[in-house]
Design a protein around this motif. Structure first.
Motif: not given
Ligand code: 5AD
Length: 346
Positions: A68-69, A106, A162, A307
């Motif tokens: 997702y990231c 962070q 998560e 992110l």
């Molecule tokens: N959408 C929303 N939140 C996200 N995070 C990481 N990628 C996404 C995304 N695509 C959030 C995760 C992580 C936090 C630092 O950012 O929950 O724990």
């Protein structure tokens, strides 16, 4: 349904079936009632003060590859950076002058950012700002690392679980990562003495109401001091690029449920919520959140801490936009608090 919400407010818990029914219910009047009750509880607990935390995104290098990231290792289209210690201290200085008394560092899981370097960075902030809280959000580490950081002066740690469902966890993370280790880390953090935060993204691919109930029951048992809830938002350079974003309504519902379960918890109105809809931040507060985390990172690096797509990092989402944020909070009957805002054990 309203009776369930009353029961949740009174007893701080429901059965799994009751949580599922509440989450599945799509009636507008029920959602309104839930938010109203949670908003009342937050007001009774904290008054109309909203705690502010200065978020310093210290680096976007990451050895992990979470699907997702946007700063996952496989994304080669993002410029990687790591702040040096002087830059981090300069962010703290600017934040302190603006009234921040919590700094949140962070970053991605960057092996080149050694435990020793981190420990010294924490110690330097601790020495310069003895009255401030230091929060870390640096992912999974060893128990020893968490202990060193704590001894160096860190007070709080954010590590979202998560999802508490093992199969779902594996849908979101590559082989090599495990829910088991994530939960182990959370346990260590708590044992060491951190005020510990966990939480989830709402609407990640494959997430069901049954999964959310598992998350709720985990949070009930773990009783974190901080609970982070934000909608999933797709990032274009990830395997989840074409997936839909999570629902604002469901995010607010969960936020309110957590407030009723845990009146004293520190619950942010998250950047993701503010990114998805223009009034998201305000709606989070009205649904029971009591924390906002404006971005205190060097402005020129913010675009790289991506992110998810269009992540808000300026205006009311930025430390230098504190006046706008303050105005927006006042417009809904709240004010920004410059208190340190530790968790209050009562
Ligand atoms: N959408 C929303 N939140 C996200 N995070 C990481 N990628 C996404 C995304 N695509 C959030 C995760 C992580 C936090 C630092 O950012 O929950 O724990």
């Amino acid at each position: 349904m309203k009776r369930l919400i009353d029961k949740l407010r009174r007893t701080h818990r429901l059965s799994a079936e009751e949580y599922a029914a509440l989450l599945a219910c799509e009636e507008r009047s029920v959602a309104d009632y839930l938010r109203q009750q949670a908003g009342e509880v937050a007001l009774a607990q904290f008054g109309n003060g909203i705690f502010i935390r200065g978020l310093i995104e210290i680096g976007n290098r990451c050895h992990n590859d979470c699907y997702y990231c946007g700063i996952r290792r496989s994304n080669t289209s993002v410029a990687r950076y790591g702040l040096d210690r002087d830059t981090i201290l300069a962010c703290c200085k600017e934040g302190y002058a603006l009234g921040f008394r919590t700094f949140v560092m962070q970053g991605g899981e960057d092996p080149s950012m050694t435990d020793e370097w981190m420990e010294q960075t924490i110690a330097a902030i601790r020495a310069a700002y003895p009255d401030c809280a230091i929060t870390l959000s640096l992912g999974e580490k060893t128990r020893e690392a968490y202990e060193r950081f704590y001894r160096a002066g860190a007070n709080r740690y954010l590590l979202r679980h998560e999802t508490h469902n093992d199969r779902h966890y594996r849908m979101l993370h590559p082989a090599g990562m495990s829910l088991e280790y994530r939960l182990q880390c959370l346990q260590w953090l708590k044992e060491i003495g951190y005020q510990t935060g966990t939480g989830i993204m709402v609407g990640t691919p494959g997430q069901t109401i049954a999964h959310l109930v598992e998350d709720i029951l985990f949070i009930e048992a773990f009783h974190p001091e901080m609970i982070g809830i934000g909608p999933f938002i797709p990032h274009h350079a990830t395997p989840f690029a074409a997936e839909p974003a999570g629902s604002v309504e469901m995010t607010l519902k969960l936020l309110s449920i957590f407030r009723l379960m845990h009146p004293a918890a520190l619950i942010p109105s998250t950047t993701a919520l503010a990114t998805l809809v223009p009034d998201g931040r305000e709606r989070g507060i009205l649904a029971g959140a009591n924390v906002v985390m404006p971005n205190l990172s060097p402005p020129e690096q913010r675009k790289n801490y991506s992110l998810y797509d269009r992540k808000a990092a300026f205006g009311a989402e930025a430390a230098e936009g504190l006046r706008e944020l303050s105005r927006r909070m006042e417009a809904i009957g709240y004010r920004l608090s410059t208190e340190r805002g530790d968790y209050n054990h009562v």
